[in-house]
Scaffold this motif. Structure first.
Motif, short mmCIF file in Angstrom:
data_model
loop_
_atom_site.label_atom_id
_atom_site.label_comp_id
_atom_site.label_asym_id
_atom_site.label_seq_id
_atom_site.Cartn_x
_atom_site.Cartn_y
_atom_site.Cartn_z
N ALA A 274 3.82 -1.30 -10.07
CA ALA A 274 2.68 -0.73 -9.34
C ALA A 274 1.86 -1.84 -8.69
CB ALA A 274 1.80 0.08 -10.28
N ALA A 275 1.71 -2.95 -9.38
CA ALA A 275 0.94 -4.07 -8.83
C ALA A 275 1.64 -4.64 -7.60
CB ALA A 275 0.75 -5.15 -9.88
N SER A 276 2.96 -4.75 -7.66
CA SER A 276 3.71 -5.27 -6.51
C SER A 276 3.60 -4.32 -5.31
CB SER A 276 5.18 -5.44 -6.87
OG SER A 276 5.33 -6.41 -7.88
N ALA A 277 3.67 -3.03 -5.59
CA ALA A 277 3.55 -2.05 -4.51
C ALA A 277 2.15 -2.08 -3.90
CB ALA A 277 3.86 -0.65 -5.03
N THR B 238 -3.67 -2.74 -15.89
CA THR B 238 -2.81 -1.89 -16.72
C THR B 238 -1.53 -2.60 -17.12
OG1 THR B 238 -1.73 -0.92 -14.79
CG2 THR B 238 -3.66 0.25 -15.67
N GLY B 239 -1.21 -3.70 -16.43
CA GLY B 239 -0.03 -4.47 -16.76
C GLY B 239 1.26 -3.93 -16.16
N GLU C 288 -6.00 -4.79 -8.37
CA GLU C 288 -6.69 -5.19 -9.60
C GLU C 288 -6.45 -4.17 -10.71
OE1 GLU C 288 -8.63 -7.88 -10.15
OE2 GLU C 288 -8.88 -8.69 -8.13
N LEU C 289 -6.51 -2.90 -10.37
CA LEU C 289 -6.30 -1.83 -11.36
C LEU C 289 -4.88 -1.89 -11.91
CD1 LEU C 289 -7.48 0.71 -12.74
CD2 LEU C 289 -6.51 2.03 -10.86
N ALA C 290 -3.91 -2.06 -11.03
CA ALA C 290 -2.52 -2.16 -11.48
C ALA C 290 -2.32 -3.39 -12.35
CB ALA C 290 -1.59 -2.19 -10.28
N LEU C 291 -3.00 -4.48 -12.02
CA LEU C 291 -2.90 -5.69 -12.83
C LEU C 291 -3.50 -5.47 -14.22
CD1 LEU C 291 -3.82 -8.40 -10.18
CD2 LEU C 291 -1.67 -8.27 -11.44
N LEU D 108 2.64 -11.52 -14.27
CA LEU D 108 2.79 -10.36 -15.16
C LEU D 108 4.13 -10.35 -15.88
CD1 LEU D 108 1.34 -7.20 -13.39
CD2 LEU D 108 0.52 -8.29 -15.45
N GLY D 109 5.17 -10.74 -15.19
CA GLY D 109 6.47 -10.64 -15.54
C GLY D 109 7.21 -10.70 -16.73
#
Length: 87
Positions: free
Chosen positions: A46-49, A41-42, A36-39, A86-87
């Motif tokens: 990081a979100a994928s990891a 921040t955009g 959620e945090l990585a999402l 996000l992409g």
């Protein structure tokens, strides 16, 4: 109040298991919060990891019986969809 030795033993065991299961659920929530945090921040990398790290935790929660299979599947699917967007 429990009268039989077996009932007393079950109470002791249930307290221990509740503590362990609570820790497991808390760990899963932490991994989900990292995604959620990585999402927020955009940051797609990081979100994928974070998502890749969260997926085995969700699966482990299912195998240990602290999460229902469909609940874990739903959470993972929704997070995956958000990461892909996000992409």
């Amino acid at each position: 109040m429990a009268n039989t030795p077996q009932a007393k033993k079950r109470i002791r065991r249930n307290e221990r298991r509740a503590e362990i299961n609570g820790a497991r659920v808390s760990r899963i929530r932490t991994f989900i919060k990292k995604v959620e945090l990585a999402l927020s921040t955009g940051d797609k990398a990081a979100a994928s990891a974070a998502l890749a790290a969260a997926q085995p935790e969700l699966a482990r929660g299912v195998s240990k019986g602290v999460l229902h299979k469909n609940t874990a599947s739903r959470k993972f699917a929704r997070l995956t969809k958000r990461v892909a967007a996000l992409g």
